[in-house]
Design a protein around this motif. Structure first.
Motif, short mmCIF file in Angstrom:
data_model
loop_
_atom_site.label_atom_id
_atom_site.label_comp_id
_atom_site.label_asym_id
_atom_site.label_seq_id
_atom_site.Cartn_x
_atom_site.Cartn_y
_atom_site.Cartn_z
N ASP A 160 2.85 5.79 -3.35
CA ASP A 160 3.94 6.41 -4.10
C ASP A 160 3.58 6.55 -5.58
OD1 ASP A 160 6.38 7.63 -4.14
OD2 ASP A 160 7.56 5.79 -4.30
N VAL A 161 2.91 5.52 -6.11
CA VAL A 161 2.46 5.57 -7.52
C VAL A 161 1.52 6.75 -7.74
CG1 VAL A 161 1.02 4.38 -9.22
CG2 VAL A 161 2.79 3.12 -8.00
N VAL A 162 0.58 6.93 -6.81
CA VAL A 162 -0.40 8.02 -6.93
C VAL A 162 0.30 9.36 -6.82
CG1 VAL A 162 -2.42 9.09 -5.87
CG2 VAL A 162 -2.29 6.59 -6.07
N ASN A 163 1.21 9.50 -5.87
CA ASN A 163 1.90 10.77 -5.65
C ASN A 163 2.76 11.16 -6.84
OD1 ASN A 163 0.74 11.00 -3.11
ND2 ASN A 163 2.47 9.99 -2.08
N CYS A 190 0.82 -1.21 0.00
CA CYS A 190 0.00 0.00 0.00
C CYS A 190 0.86 1.26 0.00
CB CYS A 190 -0.93 0.01 1.22
SG CYS A 190 -2.23 -1.25 1.14
N SER A 191 2.00 1.19 0.67
CA SER A 191 2.91 2.33 0.68
C SER A 191 3.43 2.64 -0.73
CB SER A 191 4.08 2.04 1.62
OG SER A 191 5.04 3.08 1.58
N LEU A 192 3.76 1.57 -1.47
CA LEU A 192 4.24 1.77 -2.84
C LEU A 192 3.10 2.25 -3.75
CD1 LEU A 192 6.67 -1.24 -3.44
CD2 LEU A 192 7.24 1.16 -3.07
N MET A 244 1.92 8.17 -11.76
CA MET A 244 2.29 7.12 -12.71
C MET A 244 1.04 6.43 -13.25
SD MET A 244 5.53 5.49 -10.63
CE MET A 244 6.03 4.45 -11.99
N LYS A 245 1.11 6.03 -14.51
CA LYS A 245 0.00 5.32 -15.15
C LYS A 245 0.27 3.82 -15.10
CE LYS A 245 -2.34 4.67 -19.59
NZ LYS A 245 -2.39 5.05 -21.03
N LEU A 246 -0.59 3.11 -14.39
CA LEU A 246 -0.46 1.65 -14.30
C LEU A 246 -1.16 0.98 -15.49
CD1 LEU A 246 -1.30 1.11 -10.52
CD2 LEU A 246 0.96 1.07 -11.57
N PRO A 247 -0.67 -0.14 -15.97
CA PRO A 247 -1.43 -0.92 -16.96
C PRO A 247 -2.79 -1.30 -16.39
CG PRO A 247 0.82 -1.76 -16.76
CD PRO A 247 0.64 -0.78 -15.65
N HIS A 279 -10.58 4.17 -3.21
CA HIS A 279 -11.11 5.43 -3.72
C HIS A 279 -9.98 6.31 -4.26
CE1 HIS A 279 -13.66 8.93 -4.11
NE2 HIS A 279 -12.80 9.63 -3.37
N ARG A 280 -8.88 6.39 -3.54
CA ARG A 280 -7.76 7.24 -3.95
C ARG A 280 -7.13 6.73 -5.26
NH1 ARG A 280 -4.34 11.11 -2.44
NH2 ARG A 280 -2.07 10.79 -2.50
N LEU A 281 -6.92 5.40 -5.34
CA LEU A 281 -6.31 4.84 -6.54
C LEU A 281 -7.24 4.97 -7.74
CD1 LEU A 281 -3.91 3.28 -7.78
CD2 LEU A 281 -5.04 1.16 -7.11
N SER A 282 -8.55 4.75 -7.53
CA SER A 282 -9.52 4.86 -8.63
C SER A 282 -9.59 6.28 -9.15
CB SER A 282 -10.91 4.41 -8.15
OG SER A 282 -10.88 3.07 -7.73
#
Length: 536
Positions: free
Chosen positions: A474-477, A469-471, A480-483, A504-507
């Motif tokens: 980091d992706v959100v901050n 979850c920490s990483l 970065m665009k995930l596949p 909710h944050r990742l979506s």
């Protein structure tokens, strides 16, 4: 190419009576194109009906026994006919038909048995056996395409109640096949204004020869060619087919003599034939024979048939596996002096072959020798080597290679670290993955999207949820665009642990890259796939 054509054919002598033929000569059943007609006399009536043979449980036992013998001798180099002869069982129509039906999905083995049975004394095929054999050879569109000529010959023999087909009939069948199914060759030549010097029926004949060779009946195919030479002139493809056939049955001496004959008449063997034959010899443990063929290819071959990097790679790996390092290094010198340098795929084949043969030190020696010759390994070469080690989970050797890269001043790329991280998770060592992550920071190598995906997926897999979850945070901050597949997978993991805030944050972050309609399409596709898997 004719390499996809599978068929079996038997041809008959135009001169000798049946009783004078060699017992296993393929020529005793199907006609071969010659200048004369086959002997058409009908054999005397002999008892071969099921009523006079084995019946009941005994018959079933014999069928099973013949089935096992055929399966045990199904390899190209095995003498199936000799093994069947040792059984000494009197053949009947019921027995032959039941064996054929056991091989209804193994059409090549069925036809080989059918031809063997047709040559035996005191037995002749009846209409039922012919019908079953034709049904097996034409049960699918693919088989019809492969065995159409053979089925025509069998149909003629059945309808005219003959053991053999006259030469003129076979020539007619070949011409009809060419006119009906191979006209595209003539149309292509006419369209491109290519002058074709060969007879059209040579293509149909090559189909038959190729089929015989793939059935390990190379000697019969060669005899067939000798008999038709006066009527149909062989081309380069004809010789290539026979040469590859001798390689399949592991008879390199006959193959080499055929090559010499081919060159004498002005034809050039192609590179594919050489390389495939060398590969077949090496896999069969016939490295000396492969080396002789390679030397013949290198010294007497033309520019078209000279060794390629792949050919060198096959030979080098075979020599390393058999502890013939001196010859290997000598061959490496020839390879470099001829200007035939390995590309990325060839490097991978070389290094993978050495590593799988537990010759890791020899692989290092190969890289060192390439460096001594003026071609030092670069990051691509090292990554090829590392990929092989990581895929085979040789963590100790992988770290050793990584240290070697640092020592020689070859800076690792992000792909290097990604392979190490993936290997650590596959071997159940998340601490090693974290050390690799920190090593990237230390070396100034920025993590990319693949690195994050591997780490997050691996951490979820070993129940290190907080770190994963920490990483993700980091992706959100970092924006970065995930596949999309990874994004969907991570949402599933978060829903399992019930972290609604993270979902909710990742979506909300990923909605910048993927719209809702795309998400719906993806969900529907996934649902269809899961339903399809459940149905199967």
């Amino acid at each position: 190419m004719l390499s996809n054509f599978h068929t079996y054919g038997y041809v008959g002598s135009p001169i000798e009576p049946i009783s004078h033929l060699p017992k296993y000569n393929l020529i005793s059943l199907l006609a071969t194109p010659c200048s004369n007609l086959f002997h058409l006399a009908q054999p005397p009536m002999r008892p071969f009906c099921s009523e006079s043979g084995i019946e009941g449980n005994a018959l079933e036992g014999v069928v099973d026994r013949l089935f096992e013998i055929i399966m045990d001798n199904a390899q190209p180099h095995c003498d199936m006919e000799k093994a069947l002869d040792r059984v000494g069982v009197p053949l009947t129509t019921d027995l032959v038909v039941q064996v054929l039906r056991k091989f209804r999905f193994e059409e090549k083995l069925a036809f080989r048995f059918f031809m063997w049975a047709g040559q035996k004394d005191n037995y002749d095929h009846e209409a039922q056996a012919y019908n079953d054999m034709i049904d097996i050879l034409s049960s699918t569109k693919y088989k019809v395409k492969q065995f159409r000529i053979v089925c025509d010959l069998l149909d003629y023999m059945k309808r005219h109640n003959k053991r053999k087909v006259p030469v003129e009939v076979l020539i007619t069948i070949l011409k009809q096949y060419t006119e009906k199914h191979l006209t595209y060759l003539q149309k292509f030549a006419k369209k491109k204004k290519i002058r074709v010097k060969t007879q059209p029926e040579i293509n149909a004949l090559n189909f038959l020869l190729d089929a015989l060779c793939k059935c390990s009946l190379v000697q019969d195919a060669e005899q067939m060619l000798k008999r038709v030479k006066k009527s149909i002139k062989p081309d380069a493809n004809t010789y290539n087919i026979l040469f590859f056939g001798w390689c399949r049955v592991r008879n390199p001496s006959r193959g080499m003599s055929l090559l010499e004959e081919m060159i004498e008449v002005g034809h050039t063997p192609d590179n594919f034939t050489y390389t495939t034959a060398i590969d077949a010899f090496c896999k069969a443990g016939m490295v000396t024979e492969a080396a002789e063929l390679f030397e013949f290819m290198r010294t007497k071959g033309s520019t078209v048939s000279s060794p390629t990097a792949k050919t060198y790679a096959i030979m080098i790996v075979a020599l390393v596996e058999n502890d013939r390092m001196d010859e290997c290094l000598k061959l490496l010198g020839h390879m470099i002096s001829s200007g035939c340098l390995p590309d990325v795929s060839t490097y991978k084949e070389l290094l993978e072959g050495m590593c799988l043969a537990r010759k890791v030190e020899e692989a290092y020696k190969f890289l060192q020798e390439m460096g001594n010759k003026g071609y030092p390994p670069d990051i691509v070469t090292y990554n090829c080597f590392l990929k092989v080690l990581c895929e085979n989970k040789k963590s100790h050797e992988a770290l050793k290679l990584y240290g070697r890269m640092i020592d020689v001043g070859c800076m690792p790329s992000v792909q290097t670290y990604n392979m190490l991280i993936s290997m650590y998770f596959e071997t159940g060592d998340p601490d090693g993955a974290f050390e690799t992550w920190h090593e990237m920071d230390k070396r100034g190598c920025a993590q990319d999207t693949d690195t994050y995906c591997m780490m997050i997926e691996g951490l979820f897999g070993c129940n290190k949820v907080e770190d994963a979850c920490s990483l993700l945070e980091d992706v959100v901050n970092k924006g970065m665009k995930l596949p999309y597949t990874k994004f969907d997978s991570f949402l599933m993991q978060l829903s399992v642990i019930g972290d609604l805030q993270a979902i909710h944050r990742l979506s909300r972050h990923m909605s910048r890259f993927y719209n809702p309609s795309m998400a719906r399409r993806f969900a529907l596709n996934q649902k269809r796939r899961s339903v399809s898997l459940r149905e199967h």
